[in-house]
Design a protein around this motif. Structure first.
Motif: not given
Ligand code: GLC
Ligand code: MG
Length: 425
Positions: A53-54, A58, A78, A120, A124, A129, A131, A162, A166, A168, A205
């Protein structure tokens, strides 16, 4: 991938946090066990895919913190970003595909109207995406209302919850499962579908990974309630999915054994290498084995005996040379002699060695060129070097495996001035 001539024997597609990487194991033992197994037995004919997912930012941070291997393919954010090889070349076709019925600005605008959602960090938020964090109790309700609003704008999105916190928002065609399906389709079109695929995960996820046809799946022992719940509702009687009894990478190794996908004993779990004669000599195996012996010697985990050193010495060519990363040369036999006085010098301390990207080329009827990255973690300090080893089966008695003829090392980052105290091999 170009590295392989034909179909990969096994393709492992694994999530990272709490699946490949155990954040509750400061020693990273199960990860190191997986690494040794992969480099010794799979790297030469199989594919390693990380699916996280990073974001790239990250993900790269995690690679610095943990002893992770270099995957052949990296799926990040993701399933919205797919990259190939060490240099992480992006799959532009995939990104184009995700533009369908997607408008990031509208998603951000509409989601901002929900006070339950907290953005986030900026790293991210990705092109495909968006998030947030949301409390467990409010997640379902927000997801429902948000997806209705976005539908009114003509967008087709997927909302995934997730890790119990989280949330997304992705294009409908994205996600870890869709990215895997896309890769499988691509390999099939190239005439190289993997013989077996194993998907590994622990959280929400990852659920999609387990619904792709012809894929074995392992939910690691520590899988989260949200994934177990998904499994109970959707895939309870599917014999191709197991809930492992081992945590994280230990569960991945367990699944390789359970589904009989190939060797499933990590060299790190072999106490005495003289008792495990491999049927087919493989250069990758030799390299992994040697560095494990060396690590055990310095950690004081093998018996301090002349016999052990003599055995090691016997696999080195008497006039062979080791070129240290600094450029200093010494004879292979004198390196082994120097080991004598280092027995147990790392006992009770942090000292681990692992190899990555082991590749072998047979350059003569009985000679192999083996290239790999060798990493050493010692007292919080991590140093890596690129190594090249010449192995020969000539002159050795068949039962004893190959002889190391020559070892050449250079620092991974190209610098030549590092402190080499305690660096023997
Ligand atoms: C990773 C990502 C985060 C995402 C989460 C769940 O932690 O950094 O953005 O929400 O995975 O997919
Ligand atoms: Mg995870």
């Amino acid at each position: 991938m170009d590295r392989l001539n034909g179909s990969p024997r096994l393709m492992i597609v694994s999530d990272l946090d709490h699946t490949m990487v155990d954040h509750h194991d400061p020693e990273n033992l199960s990860l190191l066990k997986f690494n040794a197994l992969w480099e010794a037995d799979y790297r030469h004919d199989s594919l390693l895919v990380f699916s996280t997912g990073r974001s790239p930012t990250l993900y790269k941070q995690l690679r610095k913190e943990k002893p992770m291997l270099t995957p052949d393919i990296t799926i990040m954010s993701v399933g919205t970003e797919i990259t190939y090889g060490d240099s992480m070349v992006p799959d532009d076709g995939w990104e184009q595909f995700l533009n369908q019925k997607w408008d990031k600005n509208i998603v951000v605008e509409e989601a901002s109207k929900f006070p339950e959602l907290t953005f986030q960090s900026d790293t991210e938020q990705r092109p495909h995406k968006v998030s947030f964090y949301v409390e467990k109790g409010k997640a379902q309700e927000v997801m429902k209302a948000l997806s209705e609003r976005l539908k009114k704008h003509g967008l087709d999105v997927k909302i995934i919850y997730s890790g119990g916190m989280d949330l997304d928002i992705l294009p409908q065609g994205a996600g870890k499962g869709q990215a895997l399906a896309y890769l499988l389709k691509k390999f099939k079109a190239e005439g190289k579908p993997p013989k077996n695929t194993l998907a590994c995960g622990d959280s929400g996820n990852d659920a999609e990974l387990f619904s792709i046809p012809d894929v074995h799946g392992v939910m690691v022992a520590n899988a989260m309630e949200e994934l177990l719940h998904w499994h109970a509702e959707n895939a309870k009687n599917n014999p191709h999915i197991i809930h492992a009894t081992e945590r994280c990478a230990g569960g991945i190794i367990e699944a390789i054994g359970h589904f009989k996908l190939g060797p499933s004993v990590s060299p790190r779990d072999v106490k005495d290498f003289s008792e495990c004669k491999v049927e087919h000599f493989h250069p990758g195996h030799e390299v992994v084995k040697f560095y494990l012996c060396y690590e055990r010697w310095r950690r004081g985990e093998v018996e301090n005996s002349q016999h052990f050193l003599q055995n090691l010495k016997a696999v080195f060519y008497p006039s062979g040379i080791l070129v240290h990363p600094s450029g200093v040369e010494c004879s292979l036999h004198s390196c082994i002699d120097a080991m004598g006085s280092c027995y147990g010098d790392k006992q009770g301390k942090q000292f681990r060695i692992w190899t990555d990207r082991v590749s072998c080329a047979q350059i003569g009827s009985d000679i192999w060129l083996v290239k790999f990255d060798k990493w050493e973690l010692s007292d919080e300090k991590r140093q890596g070097c690129l190594s090249t080893v010449l192995l020969s089966t000539k002159g050795s008695t068949s039962s004893e495996g190959p002889i190391w003829m020559h070892v050449h090392q250079t620092w991974s980052d190209g610098s030549g001035l590092k402190d080499q105290t305690g660096w023997l091999f």
